[in-house]
Design a protein around this motif. Sequence first.
Motif, PDB file in Angstrom:
ATOM      1  N   GLN A  15       0.834  -1.200   0.000  1.00 35.04           N
ATOM      2  CA  GLN A  15       0.000   0.000   0.000  1.00 35.04           C
ATOM      3  C   GLN A  15       0.873   1.257   0.000  1.00 35.04           C
ATOM      4  O   GLN A  15       0.625   2.194  -0.755  1.00 35.04           O
ATOM      5  N   ALA A  16       1.908   1.277   0.825  1.00 33.74           N
ATOM      6  CA  ALA A  16       2.812   2.431   0.875  1.00 33.74           C
ATOM      7  C   ALA A  16       3.509   2.630  -0.469  1.00 33.74           C
ATOM      8  O   ALA A  16       3.652   3.764  -0.946  1.00 33.74           O
ATOM      9  N   ALA A  17       3.940   1.540  -1.093  1.00 33.83           N
ATOM     10  CA  ALA A  17       4.605   1.632  -2.402  1.00 33.83           C
ATOM     11  C   ALA A  17       3.640   2.168  -3.454  1.00 33.83           C
ATOM     12  O   ALA A  17       3.999   3.042  -4.258  1.00 33.83           O
ATOM     13  N   LEU A  18       2.412   1.685  -3.451  1.00 30.63           N
ATOM     14  CA  LEU A  18       1.419   2.147  -4.425  1.00 30.63           C
ATOM     15  C   LEU A  18       1.076   3.623  -4.222  1.00 30.63           C
ATOM     16  O   LEU A  18       0.843   4.352  -5.188  1.00 30.63           O
ATOM     17  N   GLN A  19       1.066   4.082  -2.965  1.00 29.72           N
ATOM     18  CA  GLN A  19       0.812   5.504  -2.704  1.00 29.72           C
ATOM     19  C   GLN A  19       1.930   6.362  -3.285  1.00 29.72           C
ATOM     20  O   GLN A  19       1.683   7.417  -3.864  1.00 29.72           O
ATOM     21  N   LYS A  20       3.173   5.901  -3.151  1.00 31.00           N
ATOM     22  CA  LYS A  20       4.293   6.649  -3.726  1.00 31.00           C
ATOM     23  C   LYS A  20       4.197   6.671  -5.257  1.00 31.00           C
ATOM     24  O   LYS A  20       4.460   7.690  -5.891  1.00 31.00           O
ATOM     25  N   ILE A  21       3.817   5.557  -5.844  1.00 34.87           N
ATOM     26  CA  ILE A  21       3.669   5.498  -7.303  1.00 34.87           C
ATOM     27  C   ILE A  21       2.546   6.425  -7.749  1.00 34.87           C
ATOM     28  O   ILE A  21       2.685   7.168  -8.726  1.00 34.87           O
ATOM     29  N   THR A  23       1.463   9.138  -6.258  1.00 37.28           N
ATOM     30  CA  THR A  23       1.936  10.519  -6.127  1.00 37.28           C
ATOM     31  C   THR A  23       2.820  10.885  -7.308  1.00 37.28           C
ATOM     32  O   THR A  23       2.693  11.963  -7.894  1.00 37.28           O
ATOM     33  N   PHE A  24       3.690   9.974  -7.700  1.00 40.37           N
ATOM     34  CA  PHE A  24       4.567  10.206  -8.847  1.00 40.37           C
ATOM     35  C   PHE A  24       3.750  10.383 -10.128  1.00 40.37           C
ATOM     36  O   PHE A  24       3.960  11.324 -10.886  1.00 40.37           O
ATOM     37  N   VAL A  25       2.802   9.501 -10.360  1.00 42.21           N
ATOM     38  CA  VAL A  25       2.006   9.534 -11.591  1.00 42.21           C
ATOM     39  C   VAL A  25       1.159  10.805 -11.653  1.00 42.21           C
ATOM     40  O   VAL A  25       1.016  11.410 -12.720  1.00 42.21           O
ATOM     41  N   ARG A  26       0.618  11.254 -10.497  1.00 46.75           N
ATOM     42  CA  ARG A  26      -0.155  12.499 -10.495  1.00 46.75           C
ATOM     43  C   ARG A  26       0.698  13.687 -10.930  1.00 46.75           C
ATOM     44  O   ARG A  26       0.180  14.683 -11.415  1.00 46.75           O
ATOM     45  N   GLY A  27       1.999  13.580 -10.765  1.00 46.91           N
ATOM     46  CA  GLY A  27       2.899  14.661 -11.163  1.00 46.91           C
ATOM     47  C   GLY A  27       3.288  14.641 -12.637  1.00 46.91           C
ATOM     48  O   GLY A  27       3.947  15.553 -13.108  1.00 46.91           O
ATOM     49  N   LEU A  28       2.884  13.626 -13.358  1.00 47.42           N
ATOM     50  CA  LEU A  28       3.226  13.523 -14.780  1.00 47.42           C
ATOM     51  C   LEU A  28       2.292  14.373 -15.622  1.00 47.42           C
ATOM     52  O   LEU A  28       1.127  14.576 -15.282  1.00 47.42           O
ATOM     53  N   SER A  29       2.806  14.826 -16.741  1.00 48.41           N
ATOM     54  CA  SER A  29       1.969  15.552 -17.698  1.00 48.41           C
ATOM     55  C   SER A  29       1.094  14.531 -18.433  1.00 48.41           C
ATOM     56  O   SER A  29       1.400  13.330 -18.450  1.00 48.41           O
ATOM     57  N   ARG A  66       7.257  23.136 -13.902  1.00 48.63           N
ATOM     58  CA  ARG A  66       6.597  21.824 -13.890  1.00 48.63           C
ATOM     59  C   ARG A  66       6.171  21.424 -12.472  1.00 48.63           C
ATOM     60  O   ARG A  66       5.076  20.916 -12.274  1.00 48.63           O
ATOM     61  N   VAL A  67       7.033  21.675 -11.483  1.00 43.02           N
ATOM     62  CA  VAL A  67       6.677  21.354 -10.100  1.00 43.02           C
ATOM     63  C   VAL A  67       5.484  22.203  -9.661  1.00 43.02           C
ATOM     64  O   VAL A  67       4.544  21.699  -9.041  1.00 43.02           O
ATOM     65  N   ILE A  68       5.499  23.486 -10.008  1.00 45.55           N
ATOM     66  CA  ILE A  68       4.384  24.365  -9.643  1.00 45.55           C
ATOM     67  C   ILE A  68       3.091  23.893 -10.304  1.00 45.55           C
ATOM     68  O   ILE A  68       2.039  23.819  -9.667  1.00 45.55           O
ATOM     69  N   ALA A  69       3.155  23.547 -11.581  1.00 52.03           N
ATOM     70  CA  ALA A  69       1.959  23.061 -12.287  1.00 52.03           C
ATOM     71  C   ALA A  69       1.443  21.779 -11.645  1.00 52.03           C
ATOM     72  O   ALA A  69       0.228  21.591 -11.497  1.00 52.03           O
ATOM     73  N   THR A  70       2.346  20.913 -11.255  1.00 53.36           N
ATOM     74  CA  THR A  70       1.952  19.667 -10.592  1.00 53.36           C
ATOM     75  C   THR A  70       1.272  19.968  -9.266  1.00 53.36           C
ATOM     76  O   THR A  70       0.210  19.410  -8.958  1.00 53.36           O
ATOM     77  N   LEU A  71       1.865  20.846  -8.486  1.00 55.52           N
ATOM     78  CA  LEU A  71       1.266  21.211  -7.196  1.00 55.52           C
ATOM     79  C   LEU A  71      -0.139  21.776  -7.388  1.00 55.52           C
ATOM     80  O   LEU A  71      -1.045  21.460  -6.615  1.00 55.52           O
ATOM     81  N   LEU A  83       5.273  15.619  -2.412  1.00 56.69           N
ATOM     82  CA  LEU A  83       5.984  15.918  -3.656  1.00 56.69           C
ATOM     83  C   LEU A  83       7.209  16.780  -3.370  1.00 56.69           C
ATOM     84  O   LEU A  83       8.307  16.495  -3.860  1.00 56.69           O
ATOM     85  N   LEU A  84       7.039  17.825  -2.578  1.00 58.61           N
ATOM     86  CA  LEU A  84       8.163  18.715  -2.300  1.00 58.61           C
ATOM     87  C   LEU A  84       9.260  18.004  -1.519  1.00 58.61           C
ATOM     88  O   LEU A  84      10.445  18.275  -1.731  1.00 58.61           O
ATOM     89  N   GLN A  85       8.900  17.097  -0.642  1.00 58.08           N
ATOM     90  CA  GLN A  85       9.924  16.337   0.068  1.00 58.08           C
ATOM     91  C   GLN A  85      10.732  15.482  -0.903  1.00 58.08           C
ATOM     92  O   GLN A  85      11.923  15.264  -0.693  1.00 58.08           O
ATOM     93  N   ASP A  86      10.084  15.031  -1.974  1.00 55.45           N
ATOM     94  CA  ASP A  86      10.762  14.181  -2.958  1.00 55.45           C
ATOM     95  C   ASP A  86      11.602  14.969  -3.960  1.00 55.45           C
ATOM     96  O   ASP A  86      12.704  14.559  -4.307  1.00 55.45           O
ATOM     97  N   VAL A  87      11.080  16.104  -4.457  1.00 60.29           N
ATOM     98  CA  VAL A  87      11.763  16.778  -5.563  1.00 60.29           C
ATOM     99  C   VAL A  87      12.383  18.125  -5.205  1.00 60.29           C
ATOM    100  O   VAL A  87      13.157  18.662  -5.993  1.00 60.29           O
ATOM    101  N   ALA A  88      12.018  18.677  -4.064  1.00 61.44           N
ATOM    102  CA  ALA A  88      12.541  20.001  -3.686  1.00 61.44           C
ATOM    103  C   ALA A  88      12.748  20.049  -2.184  1.00 61.44           C
ATOM    104  O   ALA A  88      12.154  20.860  -1.485  1.00 61.44           O
TER     105      ALA A  88
END
Length: 141
Positions: A15-21, A23-29, A66-71, A83-88
């Motif tokens: 479940q934790a792994a799927l939540q991370k995935i 979150t990642f996918v929601r950040g994709l264009s 891109r990060v701002i658009a994702t947020l 997201l910010l903990q992961d990429v910024a």
Amino acid sequence: MPASEHGAGEARLAQAALQKIATFVRGLSPEEISDLARGRAKLSLVREADRKKPRAELRTDDEVARVIATLRRYKSRSDGDRLLQDVASSRAALTQLANALDVPIPKTDTVERLRERVVDATIGYRLRSEAIRGSITDKQA
């Protein structure tokens, strides 16, 4: 450990792994999602120890945008925080985002407070606005 406890632990990890995935996918264009779905792109696992150098800053204006658009697409503050903990995660990266958003940055702010300010400027304001509109609509109905 009994088999039922072992299975429950594995389910929590999955479940934790799927939540991370997610979150990642929601950040994709939309284009990146399409490429992934059609097999023109793939997901890859990179262990933290395998990274040569932690990414301290967003390197280009495009990355910042891109990060701002994702947020701005996210529906909850907690998703934005993750997201910010992961990429910024660095002060420099958060400062880049805050500057792009015209968010004032007191020198006394901690990294955590900077993260909160960026999330508030991209997600929080929208949630407050929707709550206000919802309450006005409810009163008018």
